[in-house]
Design an enzyme around this catalytic site. Sequence first.
Site, mmCIF file in Angstrom:
data_model
loop_
_atom_site.group_PDB
_atom_site.id
_atom_site.type_symbol
_atom_site.label_atom_id
_atom_site.label_comp_id
_atom_site.label_asym_id
_atom_site.label_seq_id
_atom_site.Cartn_x
_atom_site.Cartn_y
_atom_site.Cartn_z
ATOM 1 C CB SER A 181 -0.951 -0.047 1.201
ATOM 2 O OG SER A 181 -1.907 0.969 1.148
ATOM 3 C CG ASP A 328 -2.804 3.919 -1.418
ATOM 4 O OD1 ASP A 328 -3.572 3.846 -2.402
ATOM 5 O OD2 ASP A 328 -2.901 3.168 -0.426
ATOM 6 C CG ASP A 330 -3.114 -0.776 -2.312
ATOM 7 O OD1 ASP A 330 -3.025 0.394 -1.897
ATOM 8 O OD2 ASP A 330 -3.737 -1.656 -1.701
ATOM 9 C CG ASP A 332 -6.241 0.638 -0.606
ATOM 10 O OD1 ASP A 332 -5.454 1.612 -0.566
ATOM 11 O OD2 ASP A 332 -6.209 -0.286 0.228
#
Length: 537
Positions: A181, A328, A330, A332
């Site tokens: 992340s 960010d 990833d 999400d």
Amino acid sequence: MTIGQKIVQLRNSKGISQEQLAETLGVSRQSVSKWEMDQALPQIDKVLQLSELFSISTDELLRDKIDIAKNAQKRNKYFGTDGFRGEANITLTSMQAYKVGRFLGWYYASKLSGCTKSGYRPRIVIGKDTRRSSYMLEYSIVAGITASGADAYMLHVTTTPSVSYVTRMDEFDCGIMITASHNPFYDNGIKVINTRGEKLDDDTTALIEAYIDGDLAALGVAGDDLPLAQKAKIGCIHDYVAGRNRYIGYLISVASNSYKKLKIGLDCANGASWSIANAVFSALGAQTYVIGNEPDGLNVNEDCGSTHIEKLQKLVREKHLDVGFAFDGDADRCLAIDENGNVVDGDAIIYILGKRLKAKGTLNDDTVVMTVMSNSGFIASLDKIGIKCVQTAVGDRFVYECMQNNDYVIGGEQSGHIIMKKYATTGDGILTAIMVAEEICDSKTSLAKLAEPIKLYPQYLKNVRVKDKAAAVADKNVLAEVEKVEKLINKQGRVLLRQSGTEPVIRVMVEAETHEKCVEYTDMVVKAIKDGGHSVE
């Protein structure tokens, strides 16, 4: 007796209802209910308030809180609130990744052993972000999956929400996302997603951990290892980039406006969204200005993205853009930048989208879900427009569980994890950006104007790396300093002491009347943690 049972006992002894206790503590009734059912734990500041209200020592209340925290930590040796995360090849190795794949392939094959469909093998879909170690972990997991007799479908570099979407829509047995992340490139992680596109349950992750540690008895398996697939039962590997492309098509279909009149900045954090975000907004007609779209395996989140938003602010100002969106690693999460270069965080985004849903009559029970990290001023701003806020423990998993249990339609975190249940089962940064752009178009209003009614208290956060999180938050001197700060704040803000779910870190956050007081009070608590010998310099 658990802390929940003690609260029930103390509340009943005073003849106080859940609603009255919630109002006294400044929390939702659902929060009190969760404490009493031991589904969540009160934050340290609330423990102090409970102690004062019921004339009971904090030690007595905290003893159970610490025991529960330690038990949870023991249960989750590898998997925290956001998957199995650690530094690549130090605390997260390719052998551990192989074992995760081996377990999942075996587990779903075992669950389907009675399947009447001839020749059916479990299907597991895998995505990854751009960090260098993602490739190593990806092939280790895939080797484990196929060795156990399941088929692996590779999405390659993609976002976490895309893996969730594909798992759910294409009816995979489970999905895996390899990402850390917002963490630096040398960290990585493994998120496991169930067939409904949600994070895997604790009972199953406990079995994965047992296998990683070689506890075959916990799995009910005789011998030294899980059985290996042989001959035609060995799994296959499939390139599944088509699944990612369908996800892109889905995002485009969600929008109802053309963005031809919008100039949009995108910061992709040199991460998983580096090609997807631009493809989506370009297809919707926007004039895009993209940064953080040159991943090299080592620069994910480095001075870019939602954790380093200054570059996007500068881009928006210099290019006179209408709006900017930062993701960010990833993708999400999403933070926005208004046309003046000001940050519009997750609290403000929930305010804007919650107000939008209320106007459309689709905000169930006129309620949004946020975490205890949300700014008190944000909650007061919601109240002025007739929207209630239910608060949960920190983590999008807890937000989603609350939404599911109560049929709420939107929730999120201050950091930019926004979940819209109609469209997704997890936070989706690009989807969030689309929804904000939709409101800009529909209202014919700038983002700055949309966010203007929100009046936030100054807030300051410091992270302290510690040797033992539970010991640090239980230290009497630390608690005394927290209590001292609470009195200084005098209900014009709050102090929050929280253990990170993914790092050996204590997060100290203070809200107060001025930024200077926030910094001063935060430093007081941080000093107490350091003076107690808990910090790792």
